[in-house]
Motif scaffolding. Structure first.
Motif, PDB file in Angstrom:
ATOM      1  N   TYR A   9      48.488  20.399  75.067  1.00  0.00           N
ATOM      2  CA  TYR A   9      49.236  20.173  76.303  1.00  0.00           C
ATOM      3  C   TYR A   9      48.411  20.586  77.521  1.00  0.00           C
ATOM      4  CZ  TYR A   9      53.273  20.031  79.455  1.00  0.00           C
ATOM      5  OH  TYR A   9      54.136  19.717  80.478  1.00  0.00           O
ATOM      6  N   VAL A 155      56.126  15.562  72.905  1.00  0.00           N
ATOM      7  CA  VAL A 155      54.838  16.164  72.544  1.00  0.00           C
ATOM      8  C   VAL A 155      54.063  15.276  71.583  1.00  0.00           C
ATOM      9  CG1 VAL A 155      55.591  18.528  72.927  1.00  0.00           C
ATOM     10  CG2 VAL A 155      55.935  17.476  70.693  1.00  0.00           C
ATOM     11  N   LEU A 158      50.918  13.678  73.045  1.00  0.00           N
ATOM     12  CA  LEU A 158      49.762  14.469  73.436  1.00  0.00           C
ATOM     13  C   LEU A 158      48.513  13.952  72.735  1.00  0.00           C
ATOM     14  CD1 LEU A 158      51.179  18.107  73.280  1.00  0.00           C
ATOM     15  CD2 LEU A 158      50.446  16.880  75.337  1.00  0.00           C
TER      16      LEU A 158
END
Length: 312
Positions: A9, A155, A158
């Motif tokens: 991240y 996520v 990512l």
């Protein structure tokens, strides 16, 4: 070492930032994530939950820098930047190559063809930049891209790794240097400032156009592609090896020419009134410079790859 979700991240949030800002934003962002995750139990599930609540890391980066894009808003700025860089890496070189092939096929002068192709590449870059920016500006202003809720950020989007690419500052500096070198090679033949009876005198031996200068221009073009590759992929041991190979290739084609003495234009030497000893001294200094630059390029690439591997 496997990268955590936080590592990925932070990398995604800071990869486009300039070097001076990147470190500060990374430190603040890691502290913020760590504190929030710890407050929720310090578990993988809590980490995932915190990151998804924070949202798209590119927007978080804009918030931290405090420099919100104006013409292209933060909502689509990174989308615009990615597409623009991709097209600039593809369209201008193709346009220049097409123009060069066309000019040479029609029997045009090699030097004029190269100069014209550089102009075509520049105009193609201007056109691509203008139209991509104009389209994204209109889409942003009209709200035509407001459908992000249909595909929310998670996520899972990512990047898989955390290999840091080369900073924009280093990349731009390298590209400008390479461009200047290519222009100087062409310019010294076409419009040298040294003149005799109104005619310009080339600095380098015109016979070098038969092989050395074209080879060097090809190496410069490869260096441009390599620079863009390192910008996105970062300095790896493979990149260091390619960098060393390019440096050695330049030295391998240049040092024999310098050793032979067929480097400077004989007409220039005569015009300047240089003796054979003076020419030898100049060529020796150039040789030393080539060796130093070659060694430095190799060492610099190895050091960057080592730093990058330690950071990961």
């Amino acid at each position: 070492m496997t990268a955590t979700l936080t590592d990925r991240y932070v990398h995604a949030a800071t990869r486009w930032l300039p070097g001076g800002t990147r470190g500060d934003v990374e430190a603040e962002l890691r502290e913020r994530i760590a504190d929030t995750v710890a407050a929720r139990g310090d578990s993988p599930a809590a980490e995932r939950e915190v990151l998804e609540e924070m949202g798209d890391p590119l927007r978080v980066a804009v918030e931290y820098t405090g420099r919100e894009p104006r013409l292209i808003g933060p909502r689509v700025f990174m989308m615009w930047l990615r597409l623009l860089v991709l097209l600039l890496a593809i369209v201008p070189p193709i346009a220049a190559a097409g123009n060069l092939i066309g000019e040479l096929t029609d029997g045009g002068d090699v030097i004029q063809a190269l100069i014209g192709s550089l102009g075509v590449a520049f105009m193609a870059a201007v056109q691509v930049s203008f139209w991509v920016t104009a389209v994204f500006a209109v889409l942003d202003w009209t709200g035509a891209l407001e459908k992000e809720d249909a595909d929310p950020w998670t996520v899972d989007k990512l990047p898989a790794g955390t290999k840091a690419g080369q900073s924009w500052g280093d990349t731009i500096a390298s590209l400008v240097f390479l461009g200047v070198m290519a222009l100087l090679l062409i310019w010294q033949q076409a419009s040298s400032p040294i003149t005799s009876d109104g005619d310009s005198i080339a600095v380098l031996d015109p016979d070098l156009w038969s092989w050395w200068i074209p080879v060097v221009l090809v190496l410069i073009a490869i260096e441009v592609g390599f620079t863009l590759w390192v910008h996105y992929g970062g300095w790896t041991w493979t990149a260091a090896a390619v960098n060393a190979a390019l440096a050695i290739a330049f030295a391998a084609v240049t040092l024999p020419v310098l050793a032979s003495g067929d480097f400077l234009n004989p007409e220039l030497v005569e015009h300047l009134g240089w003796s054979a000893a003076t020419v030898d001294d100049v060529l020796q200094w150039i040789t030393v410079g080539v060796v130093i630059v070659t060694v430095w390029e190799i060492v610099d690439g190895v050091l960057k790859a080592r730093r990058s591997s330690v950071a990961v």
